[in-house]
Design a protein around this motif. Sequence first.
Motif, PDB file in Angstrom:
ATOM      1  N   PHE A 109       0.869  -1.167   0.000  1.00 12.20           N
ATOM      2  CA  PHE A 109       0.000   0.000   0.000  1.00 12.20           C
ATOM      3  C   PHE A 109       0.907   1.218   0.000  1.00 12.20           C
ATOM      4  CE2 PHE A 109       0.333  -2.135   4.057  1.00 12.20           C
ATOM      5  CZ  PHE A 109       0.982  -1.200   4.837  1.00 12.20           C
ATOM      6  N   THR A 110       0.323   2.370  -0.171  1.00 12.78           N
ATOM      7  CA  THR A 110       1.089   3.615  -0.142  1.00 12.78           C
ATOM      8  C   THR A 110       0.788   4.331   1.161  1.00 12.78           C
ATOM      9  OG1 THR A 110       0.988   3.767  -2.537  1.00 12.78           O
ATOM     10  CG2 THR A 110       1.515   5.787  -1.353  1.00 12.78           C
ATOM     11  N   VAL A 111       1.838   4.684   1.886  1.00 17.98           N
ATOM     12  CA  VAL A 111       1.687   5.409   3.153  1.00 17.98           C
ATOM     13  C   VAL A 111       2.386   6.750   3.015  1.00 17.98           C
ATOM     14  CG1 VAL A 111       2.142   5.418   5.637  1.00 17.98           C
ATOM     15  CG2 VAL A 111       1.635   3.272   4.486  1.00 17.98           C
ATOM     16  N   ASN A 112       1.618   7.807   3.175  1.00 11.45           N
ATOM     17  CA  ASN A 112       2.155   9.168   3.103  1.00 11.45           C
ATOM     18  C   ASN A 112       2.979   9.378   1.833  1.00 11.45           C
ATOM     19  OD1 ASN A 112       0.927   9.730   5.560  1.00 11.45           O
ATOM     20  ND2 ASN A 112       2.713   9.064   6.719  1.00 11.45           N
ATOM     21  N   ALA A 144      -4.466  -5.198  12.946  1.00  6.93           N
ATOM     22  CA  ALA A 144      -4.995  -3.840  12.798  1.00  6.93           C
ATOM     23  C   ALA A 144      -3.954  -2.946  12.135  1.00  6.93           C
ATOM     24  CB  ALA A 144      -5.384  -3.266  14.157  1.00  6.93           C
ATOM     25  N   MET A 145      -4.417  -2.153  11.191  1.00  7.13           N
ATOM     26  CA  MET A 145      -3.525  -1.248  10.469  1.00  7.13           C
ATOM     27  C   MET A 145      -2.787  -0.309  11.418  1.00  7.13           C
ATOM     28  SD  MET A 145      -2.428  -0.718   7.509  1.00  7.13           S
ATOM     29  CE  MET A 145      -1.541   0.488   6.560  1.00  7.13           C
ATOM     30  N   LEU A 146      -3.398   0.020  12.544  1.00  9.64           N
ATOM     31  CA  LEU A 146      -2.724   0.873  13.522  1.00  9.64           C
ATOM     32  C   LEU A 146      -1.398   0.261  13.952  1.00  9.64           C
ATOM     33  CD1 LEU A 146      -2.688   3.402  15.297  1.00  9.64           C
ATOM     34  CD2 LEU A 146      -3.913   2.077  17.030  1.00  9.64           C
ATOM     35  N   TRP A 147      -1.388  -1.041  14.178  1.00  7.62           N
ATOM     36  CA  TRP A 147      -0.164  -1.705  14.637  1.00  7.62           C
ATOM     37  C   TRP A 147       0.838  -1.844  13.506  1.00  7.62           C
ATOM     38  CZ3 TRP A 147      -0.376  -0.271  19.058  1.00  7.62           C
ATOM     39  CH2 TRP A 147      -1.530  -0.365  19.835  1.00  7.62           C
ATOM     40  N   VAL A 148       0.353  -1.958  12.287  1.00  6.91           N
ATOM     41  CA  VAL A 148       1.270  -1.949  11.138  1.00  6.91           C
ATOM     42  C   VAL A 148       1.954  -0.586  11.077  1.00  6.91           C
ATOM     43  CG1 VAL A 148       1.427  -2.025   8.617  1.00  6.91           C
ATOM     44  CG2 VAL A 148      -0.020  -3.684   9.827  1.00  6.91           C
ATOM     45  N   LEU A 149       1.159   0.478  11.153  1.00  2.98           N
ATOM     46  CA  LEU A 149       1.719   1.830  11.093  1.00  2.98           C
ATOM     47  C   LEU A 149       2.710   2.067  12.226  1.00  2.98           C
ATOM     48  CD1 LEU A 149      -1.534   3.818  10.269  1.00  2.98           C
ATOM     49  CD2 LEU A 149       0.393   3.416   8.712  1.00  2.98           C
ATOM     50  N   ARG A 150       2.298   1.800  13.442  1.00  2.00           N
ATOM     51  CA  ARG A 150       3.119   2.127  14.607  1.00  2.00           C
ATOM     52  C   ARG A 150       4.288   1.162  14.812  1.00  2.00           C
ATOM     53  NH1 ARG A 150       1.547   5.965  17.966  1.00  2.00           N
ATOM     54  NH2 ARG A 150       2.621   4.984  19.712  1.00  2.00           N
ATOM     55  N   ASP A 151       3.997  -0.143  14.821  1.00  2.00           N
ATOM     56  CA  ASP A 151       5.023  -1.115  15.200  1.00  2.00           C
ATOM     57  C   ASP A 151       5.902  -1.570  14.041  1.00  2.00           C
ATOM     58  OD1 ASP A 151       3.963  -0.911  17.727  1.00  2.00           O
ATOM     59  OD2 ASP A 151       2.907  -2.824  17.657  1.00  2.00           O
ATOM     60  N   LYS A 152       5.331  -1.693  12.868  1.00  2.00           N
ATOM     61  CA  LYS A 152       6.122  -2.176  11.733  1.00  2.00           C
ATOM     62  C   LYS A 152       6.770  -1.033  10.955  1.00  2.00           C
ATOM     63  CE  LYS A 152       4.035  -6.668  10.983  1.00  2.00           C
ATOM     64  NZ  LYS A 152       5.245  -7.477  11.063  1.00  2.00           N
ATOM     65  N   LEU A 153       6.087   0.117  10.876  1.00  2.00           N
ATOM     66  CA  LEU A 153       6.594   1.223  10.060  1.00  2.00           C
ATOM     67  C   LEU A 153       7.117   2.405  10.879  1.00  2.00           C
ATOM     68  CD1 LEU A 153       3.844   1.177   7.276  1.00  2.00           C
ATOM     69  CD2 LEU A 153       6.099   0.068   7.267  1.00  2.00           C
ATOM     70  N   GLY A 154       6.906   2.407  12.189  1.00  2.00           N
ATOM     71  CA  GLY A 154       7.422   3.476  13.045  1.00  2.00           C
ATOM     72  C   GLY A 154       6.703   4.801  12.893  1.00  2.00           C
ATOM     73  N   ILE A 155       5.474   4.769  12.413  1.00  2.00           N
ATOM     74  CA  ILE A 155       4.675   5.985  12.241  1.00  2.00           C
ATOM     75  C   ILE A 155       3.831   6.146  13.499  1.00  2.00           C
ATOM     76  CG2 ILE A 155       2.850   7.074  10.875  1.00  2.00           C
ATOM     77  CD1 ILE A 155       3.950   5.447   8.468  1.00  2.00           C
ATOM     78  N   ILE A 190      -1.109  11.819   9.960  1.00  2.00           N
ATOM     79  CA  ILE A 190      -0.765  13.211  10.236  1.00  2.00           C
ATOM     80  C   ILE A 190       0.625  13.547   9.694  1.00  2.00           C
ATOM     81  CG2 ILE A 190       0.158  12.759  12.556  1.00  2.00           C
ATOM     82  CD1 ILE A 190      -1.994  15.799  11.698  1.00  2.00           C
ATOM     83  N   GLU A 191       1.523  12.568   9.678  1.00  2.00           N
ATOM     84  CA  GLU A 191       2.884  12.801   9.186  1.00  2.00           C
ATOM     85  C   GLU A 191       2.905  13.138   7.694  1.00  2.00           C
ATOM     86  OE1 GLU A 191       3.457  10.051  12.746  1.00  2.00           O
ATOM     87  OE2 GLU A 191       2.009  10.215  11.113  1.00  2.00           O
ATOM     88  N   GLY A 192       1.884  12.725   6.956  1.00  2.00           N
ATOM     89  CA  GLY A 192       1.846  12.956   5.520  1.00  2.00           C
ATOM     90  C   GLY A 192       0.962  14.113   5.103  1.00  2.00           C
ATOM     91  N   LEU A 193       0.457  14.867   6.058  1.00  2.00           N
ATOM     92  CA  LEU A 193      -0.500  15.927   5.745  1.00  2.00           C
ATOM     93  C   LEU A 193       0.166  17.199   5.214  1.00  2.00           C
ATOM     94  CD1 LEU A 193      -3.531  16.359   5.773  1.00  2.00           C
ATOM     95  CD2 LEU A 193      -3.327  17.206   8.109  1.00  2.00           C
TER      96      LEU A 193
END
Length: 154
Positions: free
Chosen positions: A6-9, A22-33, A75-78
């Motif tokens: 997928f595309t993130v920011n 949950a996508m939240l854990w992908v963002l936070r734990d796997k991608l550091g967002i 928020i990081e990509g806004l």
Amino acid sequence: MPTYTFTVNGKKTTVDAPADLAMLWVLRDKLGITGPKFGCGINVCKACTSHLNGKAFNPCVTPVSECADKNVTTIEGLAEGDELHPVQQAWLDQDVAECGYCQPGQIMAAVDLLKRNPNPSDADIEAIENVCRCGTYFRIREAIKQAARDLARG
């Protein structure tokens, strides 16, 4: 383990993750967002609000499998480079944040509202269900109104 792309920011990303993670854990734990916050995990507080294909969604209850081949914005990509999004700038101008924990989700919900309704009423703004434990709702409302005016001016 399945792989999801997928595309993130604005950046194409691939992760290995269970389909129901949950996508939240992908963002936070796997991608550091870390902008999207964990508050409740059951789509009540909405501290994690982000955008999926340009619309507000809550990654705490959205499995990564539903985000495959889609665009996720946190928020990081806004902001555009060093230039804040008008909603972010309004948040600063109106001194909205107290503890700040819910503010990334609040801002992302406000951006979504203003995309759908460029001139929201107080009732439209109050219909945003994001929880602010510090109770800065009056300043949130004023910031959204300022951002609406700023966006209208271009």
